[in-house]
Each structure stands twice: as structure tokens, then as C-alpha cells.
Design an enzyme around this catalytic site. Structure first.
Site, PDB file in Angstrom:
ATOM      1  CB  CYS A 573      -0.916  -0.023   1.211  1.00  0.00           C
ATOM      2  SG  CYS A 573      -1.832   1.513   1.441  1.00  0.00           S
ATOM      3  CB  CYS A 576       0.944   1.343   4.802  1.00  0.00           C
ATOM      4  SG  CYS A 576      -0.645   0.474   4.866  1.00  0.00           S
ATOM      5  CG  ASN A 598      -2.590  12.768  -6.346  1.00  0.00           C
ATOM      6  OD1 ASN A 598      -1.973  11.879  -6.919  1.00  0.00           O
ATOM      7  ND2 ASN A 598      -3.903  12.728  -6.158  1.00  0.00           N
ATOM      8  CG  HIS A 642      -4.197  -1.246   4.455  1.00  0.00           C
ATOM      9  ND1 HIS A 642      -3.878  -0.404   3.395  1.00  0.00           N
ATOM     10  CD2 HIS A 642      -4.815  -2.331   3.894  1.00  0.00           C
ATOM     11  CE1 HIS A 642      -4.271  -0.955   2.261  1.00  0.00           C
ATOM     12  NE2 HIS A 642      -4.845  -2.132   2.536  1.00  0.00           N
ATOM     13  CG  ASN A 710     -13.898   9.619  -4.817  1.00  0.00           C
ATOM     14  OD1 ASN A 710     -14.958  10.201  -4.679  1.00  0.00           O
ATOM     15  ND2 ASN A 710     -12.987   9.991  -5.704  1.00  0.00           N
ATOM     16  CB  SER A 718      -7.243   2.874  -7.182  1.00  0.00           C
ATOM     17  OG  SER A 718      -6.546   3.987  -6.637  1.00  0.00           O
ATOM     18  CG  HIS A 721      -4.357   3.415   3.861  1.00  0.00           C
ATOM     19  ND1 HIS A 721      -3.463   2.614   4.559  1.00  0.00           N
ATOM     20  CD2 HIS A 721      -4.417   4.582   4.557  1.00  0.00           C
ATOM     21  CE1 HIS A 721      -3.000   3.274   5.609  1.00  0.00           C
ATOM     22  NE2 HIS A 721      -3.568   4.487   5.624  1.00  0.00           N
ATOM     23  CG  HIS A 723      -6.975   7.685   0.420  1.00  0.00           C
ATOM     24  ND1 HIS A 723      -7.438   6.395   0.211  1.00  0.00           N
ATOM     25  CD2 HIS A 723      -6.976   8.270  -0.811  1.00  0.00           C
ATOM     26  CE1 HIS A 723      -7.705   6.207  -1.074  1.00  0.00           C
ATOM     27  NE2 HIS A 723      -7.432   7.344  -1.713  1.00  0.00           N
ATOM     28  CD  GLN A 725      -7.750  12.121  -4.661  1.00  0.00           C
ATOM     29  OE1 GLN A 725      -7.118  12.815  -5.457  1.00  0.00           O
ATOM     30  NE2 GLN A 725      -8.486  11.076  -5.025  1.00  0.00           N
ATOM     31  CD  GLU A 739     -23.526  23.455  -3.271  1.00  0.00           C
ATOM     32  OE1 GLU A 739     -23.877  22.268  -3.269  1.00  0.00           O
ATOM     33  OE2 GLU A 739     -22.806  23.947  -2.377  1.00  0.00           O
ATOM     34  CG  LEU A 873     -26.998   9.754 -11.490  1.00  0.00           C
ATOM     35  CD1 LEU A 873     -26.100  10.937 -11.183  1.00  0.00           C
ATOM     36  CD2 LEU A 873     -28.450  10.128 -11.215  1.00  0.00           C
ATOM     37  CE1 TYR A 876     -37.880  12.525 -17.781  1.00  0.00           C
ATOM     38  CE2 TYR A 876     -36.755  12.812 -15.679  1.00  0.00           C
ATOM     39  CZ  TYR A 876     -37.718  13.212 -16.595  1.00  0.00           C
ATOM     40  OH  TYR A 876     -38.509  14.299 -16.309  1.00  0.00           O
TER      41      TYR A 876
END
Length: 916
Positions: A573, A576, A598, A642, A710, A718, A721, A723, A725, A739, A873, A876
């Protein structure tokens, strides 16, 4: 221009009105029915002249917005505002077009027309005038401009266009003025802006209010200094019929003649006349409450099978009874009813030489209908024989003006309703105007028996509307039944029916109980059963909700449940502690959180700049625009372990993540920002070459910072662990920009109030979509949620960004995150996938942008029915608008039930085999 109106306080789905304990405005000793009918429409100079005290603040905002919008559209101020209120009918439903008396009240909800008169009236030879007609709800009702032939104005009643109400009023008013002023009369052109808060299809006479206000506006625009109330009412009755609806005269009369603190007794024989009626003091005191069913009752569209058909059936009943009972081929004398003959006309002819009291006549007519109209329905052929005319003649006489669609005419049921309802109106009026004889049946000051008599008449009206006139609907029946069980004396539909509103006579000390019962048994459930659209004020968009689709079987794709045992440490990972990442850097042996640039950033920090052509003649500048974007992207590890997620962490373990988010946001804030003063000293970072858990200082001033996570392979993650962003960009991303724009609009329109602060307060009060709350934060399934179990965390108080939170609030924010993620995992007993993100003030925002921003966090999870069925989604939703099945209220209820400890045991402290 406005009259003395009866008060109405709009509140939630229901409106309390005209209580018997409210102060009745004293009438002059000489005031009489004759005085009322000869009055002119008064001119009001302040809002206090029009509205009750509790309505003034909201009305001030509304009038200010109306006048500002008028000026922005027409580039000059309005000259005057014409006003006409809606009404609620206490008793006397569907009898006005049969010319029987009714008992309505005007309400505070009204129609406003802001008007100006352009200087240019055109040459004296001109036969046209220009009208510009706009609506404050411009998205729903588009602006129209007309150049009309005022001496031959054609209006197609077959086209359902909102401006037809104004055009009919304009045509009939100009015709009336031309009759008085002569052929040389030249009407004025007009600029008009409409603002109506009488709900369309709500049974509170939105169309009558619009038509009446329009006539008043046209009269004043053309120099009428005083407008007689009776003339205005009669003109409004005729004008609304021209739109395509067989209206009676109750709605217009209530709008024009009502006085604050009084109901209005309206009669149409021998001509239109009205008198005020007030409610005596009772014990317990009582209130009338209006409740909305949210079933739209469109009299125009459904007229051929509902409203207009009932008018035709009543007129046919009158003709049939006259022909059969009076044994004559001579038709009934014509009257002012929509089709020229009425049940009141038959009543008058049948008792022409009788001295029986009116109530006794009505009782006899009820018996007469039962013995004469013995069939459940009559065909056109049967009616033509009885009336001694052909079927073609029958259609021409009764169906040509307003076509109807039916094979059978239910004369018996309609006539029984009209005569019995007319009797109930008389009995109700006698109770109100002669209460002494009915108030002596109880001990002491109690008028319980009297109150119940009033209520029983209203209940009988509802029964008759449901069973005989067949103008109720299941939703109205349900509202009435709930109210009666909760303590209402009497409950019935009001208005045309087939949806719309209901009115209820409730002991004042039981009003809150009745409202609570509606909330629990109706408003919290009605939208669970019908397809509907919901508005998202944060995005200015709509979505379709289809709760009935949850019953469909699922045969589509199913996901694999993500309950996979993971090691505490995985040597493969890249997140880690101590491991080497793809680019060759090694992670430190961190024990809480860790942040790094990143290795595969979505935006570059340094690159060539690009701007599309600024040549206005270059088509590419319009259709092929682009701009360069720079920024920095970071990865944040929430924990060194992890095999955990945020759901496994307690609030104290999530708090360092909140602190790190706050510090990074503070480091990127523009020194010119209003929020720069909140930046803590620890947020000043310096670039380093060695691995660090601190971000390097930015090389440019970025505009936006998006903090997000995510979670799960279903969301494209992917690495399992824990995390998230952080992406910073020089450009303002679309979602955040939309907004922010709507937050700014709301603040401007609502005198500095904040949309999400108001929304949080509303949700706390309503409770039905609340999942969790603490002193500082609210977790709610938003009213407008798109994803099945979407939630939003928002600060209860106005906080513009993370840097404004104190330590107590940061801990509360961490607690809210822990509650959301744990409940998600408990819902389907799995590691629940989602995307989440924080929206707050821009890094380089203007003062207005900063002050309009409100800290909140979105959670968008894809799962729908189970751990393996997800929402897509597609179709329609991609081509039209978002759609969901399960309602937010249902989702919130399920998430509320998932509180407590995490369903799974804490992760075991294991390592991968490569480390053993």
C-alpha cells in the site's frame, strides 16, 4: 389598492385563519348591506392598511421584491399596485352558480399587479394598445408582449395560457369603459408585473383574484378615480367565465367585499348583494384552519369532466324538474347563472305562490328530488324527451358554451347536494346571527354543544361533496378524517374540490394537535405515494421523485459486497506508514494523519497559460472556449491503519483530520479574504524537500479548494486505505459556482438571511429528514437529495468556512462525520461506498461571496436497495433531470434507525504474509 381584508397567517402546509377570539373591527352604527354594495374600492397607503400585524414583515419583503423586479424589467418604477385576495369558503360549496347564498372569507394570500402606464398612448386614430405582462415567477410563467385590437380582441379559450385571465379582464373592462365614455375612448397601454401567492389549483380562488386585480388595474390605468365594488365584482364574474370556466360569483364577491374580522354572506337573488357576518365568542374558543392537500385542482383542464360538467348537470336538473314537476313546456325564466337557468330559478318558480319559510322550502325540494329524479343517471336521449327538444338542440343549449364529456348526467345526486347544501348554509347563518338560543345547553360558559352544531354542518357538507357531488378526492378525505380524530369540530373541502385545500373548525387549544396529526399521518406520507418533483434551492434545479417504483423487481446489475478482511498494515500500500510510493518518495512513520502532494495530480502547478481568442468575430471564441487551470492536489491519509475507515474511528480520532483540513484551507486563503484573520499561526507552511506531513506553500493564489473522499471500489477508489484528497484550482468549479450563486441570490432576496441557516432551522423544526444533530451541526437527508441515501452535514449557525469553527464546533463536526459513516455501514452491514466533499467560502472570494457562503459537507452514496443494488444516473436522468425512487423522508427514517455501535467488530491487528 385594497379593501379591508380578513387576516391569514401562512404557515407550513396549513394556515390558521379568523379565530372567534380575534378582535372584530367595529362597523359604524349606520353600516348596512346597502352601504357595502355602494362602496368604492379604497386606496391603501401603507401595508398596515391591508395586512394583519403578523403578516407585515413577510409582506414588506415581498412588496419590495415586486417593485424592485418591476423596475429591473421595465427600467422605471411602477405607478401603482392593484391587489385582490384569495378566499376560503366556510360553507356553501358548489351552490353559487345555482344562485344560492354562500359564506366565504377573504384571506391574506393575494394577487398583486404592479402597473405603469407608458407615456405614449399612440395616435388618436390608433385601434391598438400594447400590453407587456410579466410574472415574478419568470421561469414558470414566461413574459408576454401583446399589441391588441381593443375594439375586437379575440381570445381563444381553448388555449390554456396564463395571460388569458388578464386579456379577458382587459377586453371586458375596455368594453365597459367604452360604453360609458363613447366611441372616442382610447385605452392606455400598460406594463404589468404579477405576483400571486394564492396557490394555483389550491381551491382558494387564485384565478378570481388574478381576474379581479386585472380589472382593477385596467380601470385605474384608464383614469377611473373611483371603482364601485359591485360593478367590479359583476365584471369579474363575467370575465372569468370567458376564460373557459363556468364560475359562479362567490369567489369574486369574497375578494371584493370582505371585511377584516368578518365572514361574508353573499346572495345572488334578486341581484348580487352581500353583508358581513361575524362569529360570536365561544368557549372553548375556535379557529378556522386551512390545510393544503397538494393535489392540484385545475378547473380549466379537467372542466369537461368535473367542474363544467357539474354546472351543466345542475342546469339540466333545473330544466328537468321544471318540465316534469311543473308539467309545462314553457322554459324557466332566464337568470344570471352561467347557463341562464338554475336550481334557484326552479325553486322560485315552484314556490311562486308559497308563503313557506325558505328553510322549509328547501326541505321539501330535497324530498321532491328523491321522489322525482329516481335514476342514478340520465342519457341525452332521455333528457331530450323530458325537455321536448332534440338531442342536437340539447347539446347546443347546454354543452356548446363549455363542452363536457359524459354519457350519463347525474341529476339526482347534484340536485340533492345543492338543495341540502343551501339548507346547511341557512342553518349555519342562523347559528351565527342568533347564537343565544343555542348556547344555553351547556353548563357555565361552555358552548361545546354550539361549537359541535357548527362543526356537524361542515362535516355534512364534506359528506355531501364526497358522495353526492363527487368533488372530493382521497387526499381531502384523509385530511378531514385525521383532523376530526385529532379534535376538529368540523372538516370539509373548500373551493372546487378534486384536490386543493380543506377548511377545519378547530378548538384553539387543539390547533397544534391537529397540525401535528396532519404532519404525522398525511404530510409525512402523502409524497411517499405519488410521483412528484422537488426543487433544490441550492442549485436552482428540480428532480423527479417516483416512490412507487420501489415496488418494481430488480433484475439488473448487482455489485459485490465489500466486506473483505484487510490487514492493519500492507506492504504493497502506497499510503501505509514507511512504504515507498510510486514516484520513489517514502512515507514517514506517521501515527495520526499524513498529507503529501498527489503523485498523479489532476492539475499542474506550473505550465503554459492559455486563453481563447477574444476576437468577437471569431466563432471559436463562442463555441470552442477554453482556459488554462493550475493548482495543486494533495492526498490525505486519515489513519496509519490500513484496515479501518472513518466508520471505525471515533470522533476523537476523526478530529485530527478536521484539524488538517482546516490548516490546509487556511494556508491557501488569500490574505485579502475576510477569513484571513481567522488563520491560525500553525497554518503557515514552508516548502521542504524531505518527506513531510505538511503541504508546501502555494506558488499562486488559487480560487477554490475542494476537500473530498471517494470510499469503496464502487466510487472508483483504487486503494482501500482510509484517505481523501484536496484539489486546489485557479478556476471556480461548476458545482461550487452554482451553489455560491444561489446562496448569494437568497441572501440578497431575504434581507441578509442565509439559505442553509434558514434551511437547518426548518429541518430541525420539521424533524422528518433529520438523521442526527448536536449543538453545532445537523445531519439531514436533504429535501432535494438525488442519491438514495444522500445526506448533508451543515452548521446550524452561519459559519463560512472551517477556519471559523472553534474547538467545540470542530469536535461536533467530527462527531457528525462519525455518525454518518457509521450509520452508512450499519444500514446494509457492509463497508458503505460514497463520495463526500466539503463546500465552504472560496479561497480568493469577494466579501459578498465569503459572507454568502455556508460550511456544509455532501455525502453521495450509490447504493439503493441493498449492499449489491446500486443506483445509476442514466437515461432520463442524463437527458432530462435527476430522478430517485425512495424518498428522502424514508431514507432518513432508515438511517435514524441505524445508530448505536458499529455492526462489525473492530479490525484485527494482522499484517500481510510478506511481513510475517
Amino acid at each position: 389598492m385594497a379593501g379591508r381584508r380578513k387576516g391569514l397567517l401562512i404557515h407550513k402546509h396549513f394556515w390558521p385563519i379568523a379565530c372567534t377570539h380575534t378582535r372584530r373591527l367595529p362597523l359604524p352604527a349606520s353600516y348596512s348591506e346597502i352601504a357595502m354594495m355602494t362602496e368604492v374600492v379604497p386606496v391603501a397607503h401603507t401595508l398596515e392598511d391591508i395586512y394583519p400585524p403578523d403578516a407585515i414583515p413577510s409582506q414588506l419583503n415581498r412588496w419590495t421584491h415586486l417593485l424592485q423586479t418591476f423596475k429591473s424589467i421595465y427600467l422605471h418604477p411602477a405607478t401603482f399596485v392593484a391587489r385582490s385576495p384569495g378566499r376560503v369558503n366556510i360553507i356553501g360549496e358548489h351552490v353559487d352558480y345555482s344562485l344560492y347564498p354562500v359564506l366565504p372569507m377573504a384571506i391574506t394570500a393575494d394577487c398583486l399587479l404592479a402597473v405603469s402606464i407608458p407615456d405614449e398612448l399612440g395616435p388618436a386614430s390608433s385601434t391598438t394598445l400594447k400590453v407587456c405582462l410579466a410574472n415574478v415567477q419568470r421561469d414558470k410563467f414566461p413574459q408576454r408582449e401583446f399589441e391588441l385590437q381593443y375594439d375586437d380582441m379575440e381570445i381563444d379559450s381553448n388555449v390554456h395560457e396564463w395571460t388569458n385571465y388578464f386579456k379577458c379582464a382587459l377586453r371586458d373592462t375596455l368594453k365597459s369603459l367604452r360604453t360609458v365614455r363613447g366611441s372616442d375612448f382610447r385605452p392606455a397601454s400598460m406594463n404589468v408585473l404579477l405576483d400571486s401567492v394564492v396557490p394555483v389549483g389550491g381551491g382558494l380562488s387564485s384565478s378570481a383574484a388574478f381576474t379581479t386585480a386585472s380589472i382593477l388595474a385596467v380601470m385605474v390605468s384608464n383614469g377611473e378615480k373611483s371603482v364601485n365594488k359591485t360593478a367590479l365584482t359583476e365584471l369579474a364574474i363575467v370575465s372569468e367565465r370567458a376564460v373557459g370556466v363556468n364560475s359562479g360569483g362567490m369567489d369574486q364577491s369574497a375578494s371584493v367585499f370582505s371585511l377584516r374580522g368578518n365572514a361574508l354572506y353573499v346572495d345572488f337573488i334578486p341581484s348580487l348583494h352581500a353583508r358581513p357576518v361575524y362569529f360570536p365568542r365561544t368557549c372553548p374558543r375556535v379557529s378556522f384552519v386551512i390545510a393544503q392537500s397538494f393535489v392540484a385542482a385545475d378547473k380549466y383542464t379537467t372542466g369537461p369532466v368535473y367542474y363544467n360538467l357539474r354546472v351543466v348537470e345542475c342546469s339540466l336538473a333545473a330544466a328537468y324538474l321544471h318540465a316534469v314537476v311543473n308539467e309545462t313546456s314553457k322554459p324557466l325564466p332566464t337568470d344570471s347563472s352561467p347557463l341562464g337557468i338554475s336550481l334557484r330559478g326552479f325553486h322560485k318558480a315552484y314556490f311562486a305562490s308559497s308563503t313557506k319559510p325558505f328553510n322549509m322550502q328547501l326541505l321539501e325540494l330535497v324530498d321532491l328530488v328523491k321522489s322525482t329524479l329516481t335514476k342514478d343517471g340520465y342519457t341525452r336521449e332521455e333528457l331530450s324527451v323530458a325537455l321536448n327538444i332534440s338531442v342536437v338542440e340539447l347539446k347546443m343549449r347546454y354543452e356548446s358554451v363549455f363542452p363536457v364529456r359524459t354519457a350519463m348526467f347525474k341529476l339526482r345526486q347534484r340536485a340533492l347536494h345543492v338543495f341540502s347544501e343551501a339548507l346547511r348554509v341557512q342553518q349555519f347563518i342562523q347559528l351565527l346571527e342568533h347564537p343565544a338560543g343555542f348556547m344555553s345547553h351547556d353548563i357555565g360558559d361552555s358552548t361545546e354543544t354550539y361549537n359541535k352544531k357548527l362543526g356537524s354542518l361542515m362535516n355534512a357538507t364534506q359528506d355531501s361533496c364526497r358522495d353526492l357531488y363527487q368533488c372530493s378526492c382521497p387526499e381531502l378525505d384523509k385530511l378531514c378524517a385525521i383532523a376530526r380524530r385529532a379534535g376538529s369540530y368540523g372538516s370539509r373541502l373548500t373551493g372546487a374540490g378534486w384536490g386543493g385545500c380543506s377548511v377545519h373548525l378547530v378548538p384553539t387549544d387543539r390547533v397544534e394537535a391537529v397540525k401535528a396529526a396532519w404532519e404525522k399521518e398525511y404530510y409525512n406520507s402523502v409524497l411517499d405515494e405519488i410521483s412528484h418533483r422537488r426543487y433544490n434551492p441550492l442549485r436552482g434545479s428540480w428532480l423527479l421523485v417516483s416512490p412507487h417504483r420501489t415496488k418494481r423487481p430488480w433484475q439488473g446489475q448487482q455489485e459485490t459486497s465489500e466486506n473483505i478482511a484487510l490487514p492493519k498494515y500492507d506492504s504493497a500500500c502506497y499510503l501505509c506508514p514507511g512504504n515507498k510510493r510510486f514516484q520513489g518518495d517514502s512515507n514517514p512513520k506517521y501515527d495520526q494523519t499524513f498529507v503529501f502532494l498527489n503523485d498523479f495530480s489532476a492539475v499542474n502547478e506550473e505550465q503554459a497559460s492559455y486563453t481563447s481568442s477574444i476576437d468577437p468575430g471569431d466563432l471559436s471564441n463562442t463555441l470552442l472556449r477554453a482556459e488554462s487551470v493550475t493548482g495543486k492536489c494533495y492526498v490525505i491519509s486519515f489513519s496509519p491503519d490500513h484496515n479501518v475507515t472513518l466508520a471505525d474511528l471515533d470522533p476523537a480520532s476523526i478530529l485530527p483530520v478536521v484539524h488538517l483540513w482546516t490548516s490546509i484551507y487556511a494556508a491557501y486563503l488569500s490574505p485579502k479574504s475576510l477569513l484571513a484573520s481567522f488563520t491560525p499561526p500553525t497554518a503557515v507552511f514552508t516548502p521542504r524537500t524531505e518527506p513531510t506531513h505538511e503541504p508546501a506553500a502555494p506558488k499562486a493564489q488559487y480560487q477554490w479548494m475542494q476537500i473530498f473522499e471517494n470510499k469503496g471500489a464502487a466510487m472508483g477508489c483504487s486503494n482501500p486505505h482510509p484517505h481523501g484528497q484536496i484539489w486546489t484550482t485557479t478556476g471556480m468549479p461548476e458545482e461550487a459556482a452554482v451553489e455560491l450563486e444561489n446562496l448569494q441570490k437568497y441572501r440578497l432576496k431575504h434581507n441578509g438571511n442565509h439559505l442553509l441557516e434558514d434551511y437547518a432551522r426548518l429541518e430541525v423544526d420539521k424533524k422528518e429528514r433529520v438523521v442526527f444533530q448536536n449543538d453545532s451541526f445537523l445531519v439531514v437527508c436533504p429535501w432535494w437529495a438525488v442519491w438514495p441515501f444522500e445526506v448533508m452535514i451543515l452548521s446550524k449557525k452561519h459559519r463560512r468556512a472551517l477556519v471559523e469553527l472553534n474547538e467545540v464546533e470542530k469536535s461536533a463536526f467530527a462527531e457528525a462525520i462519525a455518525e454518518v459513516t457509521r450509520r452508512y455501514d450499519n444500514l446494509f452491514e457492509m463497508s458503505f461506498p460514497y463520495s463526500s466533499g466539503i463546500h465552504q467560502a472560496p479561497l480568493d472570494g469577494t466579501d459578498e461571496e465569503c459572507n454568502s457562503s455556508h460550511l456544509h459537507m455532501h455525502f453521495y452514496p450509490p447504493l439503493l436497495r441493498s449492499a449489491t443494488v446500486r443506483k445509476f444516473l442514466v437515461g432520463y436522468e442524463l437527458m432530462a433531470e435527476p430522478q430517485r425512487d425512495i424518498t428522502p423522508e424514508q431514507a432518513a427514517a432508515r438511517l435514524r434507525s441505524c445508530g448505536g455501535g458499529l455492526y462489525r467488530k473492530p479490525p484485527r491487528d494482522i499484517i500481510t504474509s510478506s511481513e510475517e
